[in-house]
Design a protein around this motif. Structure first.
Motif, PDB file in Angstrom:
ATOM      1  N   ALA A   1       6.946  54.226  -9.318  1.00 33.47           N
ATOM      2  CA  ALA A   1       8.300  54.724  -9.609  1.00 33.47           C
ATOM      3  C   ALA A   1       8.471  56.171  -9.175  1.00 33.47           C
ATOM      4  CB  ALA A   1       8.586  54.587 -11.104  1.00 33.47           C
ATOM      5  N   ILE A   2       7.432  56.968  -9.342  1.00 34.03           N
ATOM      6  CA  ILE A   2       7.488  58.360  -8.896  1.00 34.03           C
ATOM      7  C   ILE A   2       7.622  58.406  -7.374  1.00 34.03           C
ATOM      8  CG2 ILE A   2       6.156  60.504  -8.689  1.00 34.03           C
ATOM      9  CD1 ILE A   2       5.013  59.859 -11.502  1.00 34.03           C
ATOM     10  N   GLY A   3       6.841  57.569  -6.687  1.00 30.62           N
ATOM     11  CA  GLY A   3       6.904  57.524  -5.231  1.00 30.62           C
ATOM     12  C   GLY A   3       8.265  57.083  -4.719  1.00 30.62           C
ATOM     13  N   LEU A   4       8.906  56.183  -5.461  1.00 23.40           N
ATOM     14  CA  LEU A   4      10.219  55.670  -5.061  1.00 23.40           C
ATOM     15  C   LEU A   4      11.365  56.570  -5.529  1.00 23.40           C
ATOM     16  CD1 LEU A   4       9.630  51.904  -5.907  1.00 23.40           C
ATOM     17  CD2 LEU A   4       9.923  52.857  -3.611  1.00 23.40           C
TER      18      LEU A   4
ATOM     19  N   GLN B   1       7.134  46.717  -8.579  1.00 24.63           N
ATOM     20  CA  GLN B   1       7.181  47.671  -9.685  1.00 24.63           C
ATOM     21  C   GLN B   1       7.808  47.031 -10.929  1.00 24.63           C
ATOM     22  OE1 GLN B   1       8.962  51.826  -9.217  1.00 24.63           O
ATOM     23  NE2 GLN B   1      10.594  50.751 -10.298  1.00 24.63           N
ATOM     24  N   THR B   2       8.902  46.315 -10.742  1.00 27.51           N
ATOM     25  CA  THR B   2       9.593  45.666 -11.852  1.00 27.51           C
ATOM     26  C   THR B   2       8.714  44.607 -12.500  1.00 27.51           C
ATOM     27  OG1 THR B   2      11.724  46.015 -10.772  1.00 27.51           O
ATOM     28  CG2 THR B   2      11.651  44.362 -12.510  1.00 27.51           C
ATOM     29  N   VAL B   3       8.035  43.819 -11.678  1.00 26.35           N
ATOM     30  CA  VAL B   3       7.173  42.750 -12.195  1.00 26.35           C
ATOM     31  C   VAL B   3       6.001  43.334 -12.965  1.00 26.35           C
ATOM     32  CG1 VAL B   3       5.599  40.899 -11.519  1.00 26.35           C
ATOM     33  CG2 VAL B   3       7.838  41.083 -10.436  1.00 26.35           C
ATOM     34  N   ARG B   4       5.399  44.397 -12.434  1.00 17.18           N
ATOM     35  CA  ARG B   4       4.265  45.015 -13.133  1.00 17.18           C
ATOM     36  C   ARG B   4       4.693  45.591 -14.476  1.00 17.18           C
ATOM     37  NH1 ARG B   4       1.937  49.003  -8.778  1.00 17.18           N
ATOM     38  NH2 ARG B   4       4.059  48.792  -7.998  1.00 17.18           N
ATOM     39  N   ALA B   5       5.867  46.203 -14.512  1.00 17.60           N
ATOM     40  CA  ALA B   5       6.365  46.744 -15.784  1.00 17.60           C
ATOM     41  C   ALA B   5       6.602  45.623 -16.788  1.00 17.60           C
ATOM     42  CB  ALA B   5       7.649  47.525 -15.536  1.00 17.60           C
ATOM     43  N   GLU B   6       7.122  44.490 -16.333  1.00 18.84           N
ATOM     44  CA  GLU B   6       7.346  43.345 -17.221  1.00 18.84           C
ATOM     45  C   GLU B   6       6.018  42.792 -17.737  1.00 18.84           C
ATOM     46  OE1 GLU B   6       9.628  40.410 -19.281  1.00 18.84           O
ATOM     47  OE2 GLU B   6      10.206  42.295 -18.312  1.00 18.84           O
ATOM     48  N   LEU B   7       5.039  42.662 -16.862  1.00 18.31           N
ATOM     49  CA  LEU B   7       3.719  42.178 -17.276  1.00 18.31           C
ATOM     50  C   LEU B   7       3.100  43.119 -18.301  1.00 18.31           C
ATOM     51  CD1 LEU B   7       1.282  40.297 -17.062  1.00 18.31           C
ATOM     52  CD2 LEU B   7       0.552  41.590 -15.025  1.00 18.31           C
ATOM     53  N   ALA B   8       3.215  44.420 -18.056  1.00 20.28           N
ATOM     54  CA  ALA B   8       2.692  45.397 -19.009  1.00 20.28           C
ATOM     55  C   ALA B   8       3.402  45.277 -20.347  1.00 20.28           C
ATOM     56  CB  ALA B   8       2.850  46.810 -18.452  1.00 20.28           C
ATOM     57  N   GLY B   9       4.722  45.059 -20.302  1.00 23.67           N
ATOM     58  CA  GLY B   9       5.470  44.913 -21.539  1.00 23.67           C
ATOM     59  C   GLY B   9       5.015  43.716 -22.352  1.00 23.67           C
ATOM     60  N   ILE B  10       4.687  42.625 -21.677  1.00 24.34           N
ATOM     61  CA  ILE B  10       4.190  41.432 -22.378  1.00 24.34           C
ATOM     62  C   ILE B  10       2.833  41.729 -23.013  1.00 24.34           C
ATOM     63  CG2 ILE B  10       3.396  39.050 -22.070  1.00 24.34           C
ATOM     64  CD1 ILE B  10       5.483  38.893 -19.744  1.00 24.34           C
TER      65      ILE B  10
ATOM     66  N   THR C   1      13.218  54.246 -14.276  1.00 26.39           N
ATOM     67  CA  THR C   1      11.979  53.525 -14.576  1.00 26.39           C
ATOM     68  C   THR C   1      10.889  54.486 -15.022  1.00 26.39           C
ATOM     69  OG1 THR C   1      12.532  51.769 -13.012  1.00 26.39           O
ATOM     70  CG2 THR C   1      10.222  51.989 -13.620  1.00 26.39           C
ATOM     71  N   GLN C   2      10.832  55.663 -14.427  1.00 22.68           N
ATOM     72  CA  GLN C   2       9.853  56.665 -14.882  1.00 22.68           C
ATOM     73  C   GLN C   2      10.044  56.974 -16.360  1.00 22.68           C
ATOM     74  OE1 GLN C   2       9.650  60.266 -12.398  1.00 22.68           O
ATOM     75  NE2 GLN C   2      10.491  59.048 -10.712  1.00 22.68           N
ATOM     76  N   THR C   3      11.297  57.156 -16.750  1.00 21.58           N
ATOM     77  CA  THR C   3      11.601  57.472 -18.147  1.00 21.58           C
ATOM     78  C   THR C   3      11.134  56.362 -19.069  1.00 21.58           C
ATOM     79  OG1 THR C   3      13.564  58.673 -17.397  1.00 21.58           O
ATOM     80  CG2 THR C   3      13.449  58.119 -19.739  1.00 21.58           C
ATOM     81  N   ALA C   4      11.493  55.123 -18.728  1.00 22.78           N
ATOM     82  CA  ALA C   4      11.109  53.975 -19.549  1.00 22.78           C
ATOM     83  C   ALA C   4       9.590  53.850 -19.650  1.00 22.78           C
ATOM     84  CB  ALA C   4      11.707  52.707 -18.969  1.00 22.78           C
ATOM     85  N   LEU C   5       8.907  54.072 -18.531  1.00 24.66           N
ATOM     86  CA  LEU C   5       7.449  53.906 -18.527  1.00 24.66           C
ATOM     87  C   LEU C   5       6.745  54.997 -19.314  1.00 24.66           C
ATOM     88  CD1 LEU C   5       6.998  52.731 -14.843  1.00 24.66           C
ATOM     89  CD2 LEU C   5       6.530  51.387 -16.900  1.00 24.66           C
TER      90      LEU C   5
END
Length: 292
Positions: A70-73, A40-49, A78-82
């Motif tokens: 993030a919802i599942g976890l 989840q963290t890696v995907r969010a970072e990739l999306a941010g790039i 992270t939900q807020t940030a996304l």
């Protein structure tokens, strides 16, 4: 995690191609180790790039995938940030209702869980969106909320948003027909961006200052500021470059005074901006430019 840190370092120096390659490798690695939190963290970072590279549709697809995780976890932070990131990307694309939905959701989650810095980001972005949509009262409410949060928090992370909060207020003043106030506010934003040594924010603030000057028919001064803004961008943000080129093109075209070279340059800059907005999918900006 080491790949993720390396990707972030390249992102910080705007080496986006390298950052994206490393983040994509990290994403593949995270799938192999089957760590859902890391994935989840890696995907969010990739999306941010991809977001910084103005590849907004690709970014949104990855953000939404990470949001479902993030919802599942049950990861509310992270939900807020996304939600805020998705809303910002949708705003850039001109998808106003999805942008509003995600930014408002981000604000609700941030307020409910006391994520003040995330609320600041969402209030600022939503205020800028409502300004573009001419919803003056809503825009003022959100921008005032962002300014209050900067003051209340007073941390370096909060103060880092001050130039864009101030320039958002200047844009609202300008949109409401108050160019003298807008110019003063924009100059405060410029001074703050200079003090913080934030080059892209400075370019944004200079662009809005130039727009306030143009509203007072001070086209030569505006053109000089816009040329300076392009220098600060140094090719790092195609969206902001296109917005600056569009405004510079208008300044040169409106005040050509029979100078065909100046008029030709102005028209070429606006044509380049049109091509860029079309490629990026920036519908609101494209529509605004077509009306000029």
């Amino acid at each position: 995690e080491a790949l993720l840190r390396l990707a972030h370092r390249h992102l910080m120096v705007f080496d986006l191609e390298k950052a994206m390659q490393i983040a994509e490798a990290a994403a593949a690695e995270s799938q192999i180790v089957a760590d859902v939190w890391l994935s989840q963290t890696v995907r969010a970072e990739l999306a941010g790039i991809k977001h910084v590279a103005c590849e907004w549709n690709d970014a949104i697809a990855i953000y939404e995938d990470a949001l479902a995780s993030a919802i599942g976890l049950g990861d509310v932070l992270t939900q807020t940030a996304l939600h805020i990131s998705i809303g910002t990307a949708q705003h850039n694309l001109g998808n106003t209702e999805p942008a509003r939905h995600h930014l408002r959701t981000g604000i609700r989650l941030a307020q409910r869980n006391e994520f003040a810095l995330f609320e600041l980001k969402a209030q600022l972005q939503l205020g800028r969106l409502e300004t573009q949509l001419k919803a003056w009262n809503d825009a003022e409410t959100h921008l005032d909320a962002a300014a209050s949060l900067v003051e209340a928090l007073g941390t370096p992370d909060a103060l880092a948003h001050l130039p864009l909060v101030q320039v958002g207020q200047a844009q609202l003043e300008l949109a409401m027909g108050r160019p003298v106030e807008a110019l003063q506010t924009a100059r405060q934003a410029v001074a703050e961006a200079v003090a913080q040594e934030k080059q892209i924010d400075l370019a944004v603030c200079l662009r809005v200052e130039a727009e306030a000057l143009m509203a007072q028919a001070r086209f030569d001064e505006a053109a000089s500021l816009l040329e300076e803004a392009l220098g600060h961008l140094a090719g790092r943000n195609p969206y902001e470059i296109a917005k600056t080129q569009a405004l510079l093109g208008r300044a040169l075209s409106v005040d050509s005074d029979g100078d065909m070279d100046r008029l030709t340059l102005g028209r070429r800059l606006m044509a380049d901006a049109t091509i860029a907005f079309t490629r990026l999918g920036a519908k609101l900006d494209l529509a605004a430019l077509a009306m000029q």
